[in-house]
Design an enzyme around this catalytic site. Sequence first.
Site, PDB file in Angstrom:
ATOM      1  CB  SER A 195     100.435  38.228 -10.680  1.00  0.00           C
ATOM      2  OG  SER A 195     100.457  39.280  -9.730  1.00  0.00           O
ATOM      3  CG  HIS A 232     103.612  37.397   0.793  1.00  0.00           C
ATOM      4  ND1 HIS A 232     103.491  38.452  -0.094  1.00  0.00           N
ATOM      5  CD2 HIS A 232     102.433  36.733   0.730  1.00  0.00           C
ATOM      6  CE1 HIS A 232     102.307  38.419  -0.674  1.00  0.00           C
ATOM      7  NE2 HIS A 232     101.644  37.391  -0.199  1.00  0.00           N
ATOM      8  CB  CYS A 253     105.453  37.675  -2.877  1.00  0.00           C
ATOM      9  SG  CYS A 253     106.390  38.972  -2.036  1.00  0.00           S
TER      10      CYS A 253
END
Length: 648
Positions: free
Chosen positions: A327, A370, A383
């Site tokens: 991420s 989310h 997310c």
Amino acid sequence: MRRTQKDTEESSRSITRRGLLLTGAMGAMVAALGIRMRYLQIDQAEEFRLLAEENRVNVRLIPPTRGLIQDRNGKLIAGNEQNYRVVITREDAGDVALVLNRLSGLIPMTAEELQSTLDESMRNSPFVPVIVKDRLSWQDFSKVGINAPALPGVVPEVGLSRIYPLGYDFAHIVGYVGAVSKKDLEEQVNPDPVLRLPKFQIGKIGSERWMEETLRGHAGTRRIEVNSVGRVMRELERKEGTPGSDIRLTMDADLQNFAQARLGEESAAVVVMDVTNGDLLCCASAPSFNPNLFVRGISHTDYAMLTGNDHRPLANKAVSGAYPPGSTFKMVTALAALEAGVIDMGYTVHCPGYLEFGGRRFHCHSRGGHGRVGLTKSLEKSCDVFYYDIAQKVGIDKMAEMGRRLGLGIRHDLEMSAITEGIMPDRAWKQARHAQDWRIGDTINASIGQGYVLASPLQLAVMTARIASGKAVRPRLVRMIDGKELPVPEAEPLGLEPRHLQGMRQGMWDVVNAPGGTARSNRIVDPTMVLAGKTGTSQVRNITAAERASGVISNSQLPWNRRDHALYVGYAPYDNPRYAISVVVEHGSGGSTTAAPIARDVILAALGGGRPPLAAYPQDQRGRISTMLEELPLRDPETGMLSDSDRV
């Protein structure tokens, strides 16, 4: 025809001139011979007398003093220490085996060492000295000197040997020196004669290798008188060489030590970079090794322990390790989409916990999803679905272009070994590497730093520094050579829309400081040191649909080498960026739980110029942090020594 009186007089004068010229030439020759005879018989009488008595005058090289390597503040990283040693010259020794046998009665030598010395002396030219034993005690060195008349060809010498006083801390950066090998000589077009001296040492890895010519200097010479049995009688002439240049790195020895200690038993790396000029202050890789072992000749047992360790202590993970960035790559995907104009700052996506495409589900790390998320919230919550969506809109080629602009997929030119280029894939790359077309599924995986994407901790630090500064900052390792500051080129602007960069910075602030941020527990409460960052967790194994249905196996239940990698990138202070940091912990399970705490401690040490200030931590964490910091095996900042309890 009768000659006239005038002709006779002319002829007589001509003969007289010739006679004078011949007489003068003969006189000059006699004078020259006399001068030469005087030079040989009087001026050079002593040298010829020595030769007549079977003495010889040898010319030998004097190895140059190797340059020092220091940290940015002048602390010694690589230096030279006095070394008592004994050398033997085959031409002067005669029966080398006999002389070595006598020598072994004076100083401790194994049968293996005796045979190795004998073999080396036979391999080299007879007039080249071979080191028999080095690092002798003064007592053993004195024994050899006293018994020198009975040891023809044996000479006790005082030389210099490389030493790394900070040991483990800089092993991967500075590297180590070792004896010149045949391969080293073959790599040289015109080898320096000093390289042919037996056991002369040159840089093997790291800065020692990449700055070898700068550090080595130039050899001197000495003319020595030796007698018929090879004993050195006296030194006739000595011309000192030029010592190598001293180098000062950008590194901070105290910060490097703190980072190495903070990594502890992990297989991990930390890079800290100055956002303003690219200086690398810290480039730690754990576990490390003792470079002094290689200088002295590492044993088979010690080497086997290093190569057999699954945490790979010999690898410089900070620059050579290539990992899926997870991420931490999401800022690249977001900037690519924003700059391409396929989304704007207000774009939102609904996240139900997965994205379906081509009959396959690409899952978000949050199984329940989310809900609707925008750009900054997608970073704060990390997310995945938001990035699956925008990646399809922008495409891999634009993502790859942005990645390279931020420093990924590029080999950064530094004076270190094995710097990886990483992989910033695009359509052309896959066709060239795998002879396959790029697929949308590949783009979706790449959007969250998985799939083919690989980056080193160094590259991730550069990426973070460029996002924080908005400039194409380049990392650098060498700050000075012989006291002269090296120029720092002005970093060019990245050419990205300022509001897009500010959106990334705001999202990274939310990750650490917003109530729902993935790194909230690792925030800094001191308003002058506020940290912004991004956590990352990258998978090293495939999770099957069956496993997802029954419940994904937690990292704690998996073998160490099948757990996820933990990553974190960040910079501080948020409102006036000074330092960027990246942390990768191999198989560390989670970025927020493993990598982020290390990053916070190290960047606080950088900002504070020493031990992290407790007041910068949340109140409820200070007791635990204080205990942890007290237990770290740190060097004394003044002496550079570990405490007795921490010394190995």
